[in-house]
Write a protein that holds these residues in place. Sequence first.
Motif, PDB file in Angstrom:
ATOM      1  N   TYR A 191       1.171  -1.157  -0.137  1.00 41.02           N
ATOM      2  CA  TYR A 191       0.109  -0.698  -0.180  1.00 41.02           C
ATOM      3  C   TYR A 191       1.027   1.331  -0.316  1.00 41.02           C
ATOM      4  CZ  TYR A 191      -3.311  -3.592   2.049  1.00 41.02           C
ATOM      5  OH  TYR A 191      -3.978  -4.537   1.651  1.00 41.02           O
ATOM      6  N   PRO A 192       1.302   1.886  -0.914  1.00 36.12           N
ATOM      7  CA  PRO A 192       1.571   2.845  -1.259  1.00 36.12           C
ATOM      8  C   PRO A 192       1.651   4.472   0.567  1.00 36.12           C
ATOM      9  CG  PRO A 192       0.322   3.109  -2.747  1.00 36.12           C
ATOM     10  CD  PRO A 192       0.428   1.962  -2.078  1.00 36.12           C
ATOM     11  N   ILE A 193       2.285   4.713   0.728  1.00 38.48           N
ATOM     12  CA  ILE A 193       2.207   5.886   1.587  1.00 38.48           C
ATOM     13  C   ILE A 193       2.454   7.853   0.827  1.00 38.48           C
ATOM     14  CG2 ILE A 193       2.569   6.595   4.189  1.00 38.48           C
ATOM     15  CD1 ILE A 193       3.287   3.818   4.479  1.00 38.48           C
TER      16      ILE A 193
ATOM     17  N   LEU B  47       5.472   9.435   0.122  1.00 39.82           N
ATOM     18  CA  LEU B  47       6.679   8.876   0.693  1.00 39.82           C
ATOM     19  C   LEU B  47       7.501   7.465   0.280  1.00 39.82           C
ATOM     20  CD1 LEU B  47       8.165  10.280   2.586  1.00 39.82           C
ATOM     21  CD2 LEU B  47       6.311   8.864   4.550  1.00 39.82           C
ATOM     22  N   PHE B  48       6.729   6.576  -0.304  1.00 40.81           N
ATOM     23  CA  PHE B  48       7.110   4.595   0.056  1.00 40.81           C
ATOM     24  C   PHE B  48       5.751   4.526  -1.271  1.00 40.81           C
ATOM     25  CE2 PHE B  48       8.211   5.861   4.635  1.00 40.81           C
ATOM     26  CZ  PHE B  48       9.845   5.352   4.420  1.00 40.81           C
ATOM     27  N   SER B  49       6.607   4.353  -2.414  1.00 42.21           N
ATOM     28  CA  SER B  49       5.371   4.565  -3.633  1.00 42.21           C
ATOM     29  C   SER B  49       5.188   2.521  -3.916  1.00 42.21           C
ATOM     30  CB  SER B  49       6.631   4.213  -4.618  1.00 42.21           C
ATOM     31  OG  SER B  49       7.841   3.669  -5.222  1.00 42.21           O
TER      32      SER B  49
ATOM     33  N   TYR C 257      -2.881   6.888   3.253  1.00 48.36           N
ATOM     34  CA  TYR C 257      -2.540   5.604   2.413  1.00 48.36           C
ATOM     35  C   TYR C 257      -2.719   6.499   0.715  1.00 48.36           C
ATOM     36  CZ  TYR C 257      -2.058   1.712   5.280  1.00 48.36           C
ATOM     37  OH  TYR C 257      -2.775   1.607   6.604  1.00 48.36           O
ATOM     38  N   GLY C 258      -1.637   6.216  -0.284  1.00 46.39           N
ATOM     39  CA  GLY C 258      -1.763   6.751  -1.840  1.00 46.39           C
ATOM     40  C   GLY C 258      -2.413   6.407  -2.235  1.00 46.39           C
ATOM     41  N   ASP C 259      -2.547   6.129  -3.413  1.00 43.02           N
ATOM     42  CA  ASP C 259      -3.710   5.552  -4.831  1.00 43.02           C
ATOM     43  C   ASP C 259      -3.766   3.809  -4.168  1.00 43.02           C
ATOM     44  OD1 ASP C 259      -5.111   5.198  -6.645  1.00 43.02           O
ATOM     45  OD2 ASP C 259      -4.007   4.975  -8.592  1.00 43.02           O
ATOM     46  N   LEU C 260      -5.027   3.531  -4.500  1.00 40.88           N
ATOM     47  CA  LEU C 260      -5.427   1.976  -3.764  1.00 40.88           C
ATOM     48  C   LEU C 260      -6.206   1.759  -4.640  1.00 40.88           C
ATOM     49  CD1 LEU C 260      -6.228   2.493   0.026  1.00 40.88           C
ATOM     50  CD2 LEU C 260      -3.913   1.701  -0.936  1.00 40.88           C
ATOM     51  N   GLY C 261      -6.095   2.647  -6.109  1.00 41.12           N
ATOM     52  CA  GLY C 261      -7.080   1.657  -7.220  1.00 41.12           C
ATOM     53  C   GLY C 261      -6.591   0.250  -7.960  1.00 41.12           C
ATOM     54  N   PHE C 262      -5.888  -0.283  -6.669  1.00 45.92           N
ATOM     55  CA  PHE C 262      -6.004  -1.655  -7.083  1.00 45.92           C
ATOM     56  C   PHE C 262      -6.653  -2.473  -6.348  1.00 45.92           C
ATOM     57  CE2 PHE C 262      -2.765  -0.487  -4.456  1.00 45.92           C
ATOM     58  CZ  PHE C 262      -2.687  -2.225  -3.426  1.00 45.92           C
ATOM     59  N   LEU C 263      -7.918  -2.083  -5.599  1.00 48.01           N
ATOM     60  CA  LEU C 263      -8.263  -2.744  -4.682  1.00 48.01           C
ATOM     61  C   LEU C 263      -9.736  -2.471  -5.490  1.00 48.01           C
ATOM     62  CD1 LEU C 263      -6.679  -2.124  -1.202  1.00 48.01           C
ATOM     63  CD2 LEU C 263      -6.745  -3.595  -2.708  1.00 48.01           C
ATOM     64  N   GLY C 264     -10.996  -3.067  -5.244  1.00 52.24           N
ATOM     65  CA  GLY C 264     -11.809  -3.505  -5.912  1.00 52.24           C
ATOM     66  C   GLY C 264     -12.323  -3.105  -4.568  1.00 52.24           C
TER      67      GLY C 264
ATOM     68  N   GLN D  82      -8.421   5.608   4.958  1.00 54.08           N
ATOM     69  CA  GLN D  82      -7.308   5.839   3.869  1.00 54.08           C
ATOM     70  C   GLN D  82      -6.306   6.732   4.856  1.00 54.08           C
ATOM     71  OE1 GLN D  82      -7.768   5.688   0.355  1.00 54.08           O
ATOM     72  NE2 GLN D  82      -9.936   4.568  -0.061  1.00 54.08           N
ATOM     73  N   ASN D  83      -6.548   7.255   5.448  1.00 56.23           N
ATOM     74  CA  ASN D  83      -5.942   8.244   6.274  1.00 56.23           C
ATOM     75  C   ASN D  83      -4.821   7.803   7.554  1.00 56.23           C
ATOM     76  OD1 ASN D  83      -7.071  10.124   4.891  1.00 56.23           O
ATOM     77  ND2 ASN D  83      -8.889  10.454   5.635  1.00 56.23           N
ATOM     78  N   LEU D  84      -3.579   8.621   7.551  1.00 52.80           N
ATOM     79  CA  LEU D  84      -3.332   7.210   8.897  1.00 52.80           C
ATOM     80  C   LEU D  84      -3.382   8.548   9.940  1.00 52.80           C
ATOM     81  CD1 LEU D  84      -0.410   5.542   7.471  1.00 52.80           C
ATOM     82  CD2 LEU D  84      -1.944   4.454   8.198  1.00 52.80           C
ATOM     83  N   THR D  85      -2.599   9.712  10.061  1.00 49.27           N
ATOM     84  CA  THR D  85      -1.713  10.090  10.877  1.00 49.27           C
ATOM     85  C   THR D  85      -2.010  11.555  10.223  1.00 49.27           C
ATOM     86  OG1 THR D  85      -0.731   8.254  11.904  1.00 49.27           O
ATOM     87  CG2 THR D  85      -0.253  10.181  12.463  1.00 49.27           C
ATOM     88  N   THR D  86      -2.288  12.816  10.913  1.00 49.02           N
ATOM     89  CA  THR D  86      -1.722  14.120  10.959  1.00 49.02           C
ATOM     90  C   THR D  86      -0.676  14.588  12.127  1.00 49.02           C
ATOM     91  OG1 THR D  86      -4.562  14.715  10.761  1.00 49.02           O
ATOM     92  CG2 THR D  86      -3.155  16.453  11.563  1.00 49.02           C
ATOM     93  N   VAL D  87      -0.094  14.833  11.537  1.00 51.75           N
ATOM     94  CA  VAL D  87       1.109  15.781  12.339  1.00 51.75           C
ATOM     95  C   VAL D  87       1.136  17.145  12.491  1.00 51.75           C
ATOM     96  CG1 VAL D  87       3.098  15.872  12.539  1.00 51.75           C
ATOM     97  CG2 VAL D  87       2.486  13.725  10.900  1.00 51.75           C
ATOM     98  N   LYS D  88       1.331  17.516  13.758  1.00 56.43           N
ATOM     99  CA  LYS D  88       1.272  18.941  13.959  1.00 56.43           C
ATOM    100  C   LYS D  88       2.273  19.742  14.796  1.00 56.43           C
ATOM    101  CE  LYS D  88      -3.983  18.210  15.119  1.00 56.43           C
ATOM    102  NZ  LYS D  88      -5.133  18.879  16.357  1.00 56.43           N
TER     103      LYS D  88
END
Length: 1000
Positions: free
Chosen positions: A443-445, A469-471, A497-504, A514-520
């Motif tokens: 899963y890209p990030i 960040l990580f393809s 997460y990045g593009d998850l179009g490969f998932l149905g 699909q949102n991981l973290t908010t950094v303040k």
Amino acid sequence: MAATVRRQRQRRRVCWALVAVLLADLLALSDTLAVMSVDLGSESMKVAIVKPGVPMEIVLNKESRRKTPVIVTLKENERFFGDSAASMAIKNPKATLRYFQHLLGKQADNPHVALYQARFPEHELTFDPQRQTVHFQISPQLQFSPEEVLGMVLNYSRSLAEDFAEQPIKDAVITVPVFFNQAERRAVLQAARMAGLKVLQLINDNTATALSYGVFRRKDINTTAQNIMFYDMGSGSTVCTIVTYQTVKTKEAGMQPQLQIRGVGFDRTLGGLEMELRLREHLAGLFNEQHKGQRTKDVRENPRAMAKLLREANRLKTVLSANADHMAQIEGLIDDVDFKAKVTRVEFEELCADLFERVPGPVQQALQSAEMSLDEIEQVILVGGATRVPKVQEVLLKAVGKEELGKNINADEAAAMGAVYQAAVLSKAFKVKPFVVRDAVVYPILVEFTREVEEEPGVHSLKHNKRVLFSRMGPYPQRKVITFNRYSHDFNFHINYGDLGFLGPEDLRVFGSQNLTTVKLKGVGDSFKKYTDYESKGIKAHFNLDESGVLSLDRVESVFETLVEDSPEEESTLTKLGNTISSLFGGGTTPDAKENGTDTVQEEEESPAEGSKDEPGEQLELKEEAEAPVKDASQPPPPEPKGDAAPEGEKATEKENGDKSEAQKPSEKAEAGPEGIPPAPEGEKKQKPARKQRMVEEIGVELVVLDLPDLPEDKLARSVQKLQDLTLRDLEKQEREKAANSLEAFIFETQDKLYQPEYQEVSTEEQREEISGKLSATSTWLEDEGFGATTVMLKEKLAELRKLCQGLFFRVEERKKWPERLSALDNLLNHSSMFLKGARLIPEMDQIFTEVEMTTLEKVINETWAWKNATLAEQAKLPATEKPVLLSKDIEAKMMALDREVQYLLNKAKFTKPRPRPKDKNETRAEPPLNASASDQGEKVIPPAGQTEDAEPISEPEKVETAGSEPGDTEPLELGGPGAEPEQREQSTGQKRPLKNDEL
């Protein structure tokens, strides 16, 4: 003098520090000699260990099986695991938990939670409002989260490994499905922490399988890339992986084999469990049809009956894999009604027809993610228990277009063996052959942030930016650094997460947030105020995707630089310490040594972010740190940004690096003096060019987790304590059961012994009645009150009975030992007497034993004979019911004393050199002249070479004619000459010479 003393003190401190580090490493090694791996499947788990002398061995459970069901039965006062829990699933299905891994890291609204509830309606799931997850409600008092249940299973697996290894184990490598996202991986880590395990790595099960395959075929791997496809259909899911094997050149060990994950495809719900559930539903329908119109209830409403049907469906699926049809039968399915029905393989394949249509799906996904075709795949290898279904193999073979499917790997244990090999690699206690593993990100990030831009004078707008960040399918573990160049105040950015179009669509719902973290960030503005005279180099955020595939934000720094002039007289503390350490090991300062420890970031290789092309107005820099794995030489390098496509941030970074390199050139030239270039004059040395000084300010970070909040530390501590209390309770229960079994066994064995002749011979009727009465009373107490007795009470009862029977057992045991001990004593006495007799017959001139030694041996023999005869006579007078005076330990003591004396004399005879014998007068020898003096008959000594001052000429040996020889035949005989034996030389000279070392 004072400077010398200071240098010596510094050296001593450094040496002691090195010794302390080495001792700490040795102590750490002593506690981690054995490591384990856990292949955690949906239905069963395999545990493997590595310890000195046991390389990569599968652990056997208490039933001596190589795989253990992942099932837990939780009751009020006890727990069951493995096969014991599987048998309890029929009796108490509500308290028996299975397939709970499907709930890890998932919130209550996840489709998998509803699917689990539909598959196992007997379980009651409650809602956790804090984390939006679910719990298992066993009873009003018992409630457990999926992480806690998994922690119990991991703790049980460790107990199996420790029993097998016979030593404590703390380090483990755990396999997880490759499709686990960040929340699911963190949930497994939390479960391992609850179990008290130190996780060396969470390894993907497909990677572990590929590693096991490569390790055992290391010789077949060469520089030519080999593409292998692994198709793994287990109980809960299906994963298809494309792996490339080839040898690559590494910095540490030269050419070594490497595996690289090139493509991954998966189906989360396609597996053996779904087939079994459909078979169960089919059997339930057959039963209801057979008893239609009768008063029998619907079998689907009875949890126990459905648990029986599920177990029969599991057996039926296995049998139908090898047979065309089979008879399903269950005794007393419901209300004492038996069930019997015939099921054919054709019916089974019709029930699962839509499942078999999904078999090629993961293959296509893997090929698409690897950007490869089936023609490039050399072999397709089957892994997992569900691949044994014939229809699965038929559909897969047609989909891949190969002649046959590879079955040359252990489908059940490959992942466990690969994981334990990786555990040995990561452990400090083992040295294994290197095997490079390059796993891939599924899963890209990416990083998203918004900032204000001025498109026209006075017109401001917000612009949303994304940076990968990580393809997808990029290698990990690796570290990345992102630099924000246009911020001088506190700001926020988001990790998603990045593009998850490969998932149905259904997979996206199961995937979760699909949102991981908010950094303040806090403190950015303060850092700019603190370093007003410095040039800002941006805000650098350091990210780490570790070996377990878990993303973390290590730190955020605000970096500033300025130009300063160096004074040659001043030497930094760091440089002094480096010079001290280098001088200890005979080294010197290297030209690449840096005065400032914060310059390590400059050594990182810069790699532009993928898909980060933006207009020149944006300032963002993406760097890959030096800790990232070495790139494969077979892979093309990432495309360089061309012309105007590169962001200004990247241009600024290139300019910065260029300035730095130019600034470093003079210093490099100056440091090249020791290399052979003449050093500059002293006056020129003082005029050093300005260098860049870097200042780093730590920025405060506040993380807001968006996908699934981790357990708070207080709740995690309570969960750890809960599991520890359950483990202690289980241990206490086992100890009590052991004490109760020991007491019961002692009662039965002793009651039986009282009627045996050997026990009746040494006891009176009154003694036997007393013991029998006490045994009967204890047995009655055990039946009436033993269930509530504590472990201490049971042990006290056992100790009381043993004390009562101690005298009886002692008399019997002594009488059993007498024949053997007395026979051995007689043999020793006879042999000792014969030895003494032979020693006294030795002629006086050849005698090697002194009179005192032989007298001492004779005295010990006589005393032993006398003790034996007297003790036997005294024992014969005593009744058999009394304590014997002839004790086996006394016989052994007498034998040891006598044997010690004999062994002393034997050793003396073995190592004593025989005395020299006088020469026989009848022997023909060359006699010296009668008028020869003693000095003339002395030994002739040949002086060493070079010492000729006092050397005397050596006389020619006399020649005599021997009897029976012809007059012309002579035999030279030389007494005391260099060729004579030592004894001859001693006798010829009449005096002894000191023995050489090789003559002793």
